[in-house]
Enzyme design. Sequence first.
Site: not given
Ligand code: PAF
Length: 281
Positions: A33-35, A37, A61, A149, A152, A155, A189
């Site tokens: 987790l970072h800022a 999140h 995934q 966020g 993504d 997503q 990453r």
């Molecule tokens: O964005 C992410 O960190 C992942 O794709 C998620 C939504 C937690 C699903 O594994």
Amino acid sequence: MIEANTTARLRAEVAALRAQGKRIAFVPTMGNLHAGHRRLMEEARKYADAVVVSIYVNPLQFGPKEDFASYPRTPAQDHALLGDVGVDLLFAPGEREIYPRGRERQTQVEVPQLGQILCGAFRPGHFRGVTTVVARLFQLVTPDVAIFGKKDYQQLLMIRLMVSDLGMPIEIIGIDTVREPDGLALSSRNSYLSADERRTAPILYKTLGRVRDRMRQGVARAAAEEGALTELRAAGWRPDYVSVRRANDLGEPEEGDKSLIVLTAAWLGRTRLIDNLEFQA
Ligand code: PAF
């Protein structure tokens, strides 16, 4: 903060929150987790009485040659951040809790078309893995609202479609990307980057800004995208794509479309970074 590592404990804790009449906001994560999140969790608090966070590095995934094994796992650091933010409930399951019959046998959820373009074209099966795990987590946590966020972006749109198509009674909120002062989007990453690569990394977002500027100056979309690819390659990147799309559905923009987004995925050494920039044409 309560921590649940099993679905049974999670369900019991969610039932207890419901019994107190609490509205639940959910932030799914893969940890480290970072800022970025942190911002999602702080926003989550505005929409509900209780914030539930999951940490699960979802094998479905990741492609066979991707970074599932080396993905950063930092539980102690994550617990400190969750405690600091005041999260109510952490769900940190093992694989058997999420995929009880094994990941190979798991029923999967797929959003066609949108799942096959852009990142979907370069990471076959990736989005199916995302929607599968998010559907499973939604079914376990049963949130009123879930926070994602905009880094993504694809997503986020896919999860909105999944929720709509499957009639899940969950509000999906997208939150702006959190950036380093030099513009680099926060990402787990980023920790893969060498010192040299880290200095080069802000070029990705700057390039997106130049695409926006050129489009606003009347440069054709294909030329603006091609210019960005050339600039990234000259700076040592290996771009998968740079693409200008309609912001609402990631379709190809047509004459008159005003709300656009330019998205990219590009490799710097062994690290693949993604970013995007929404703009008005
Ligand atoms: O964005 C992410 O960190 C992942 O794709 C998620 C939504 C937690 C699903 O594994």
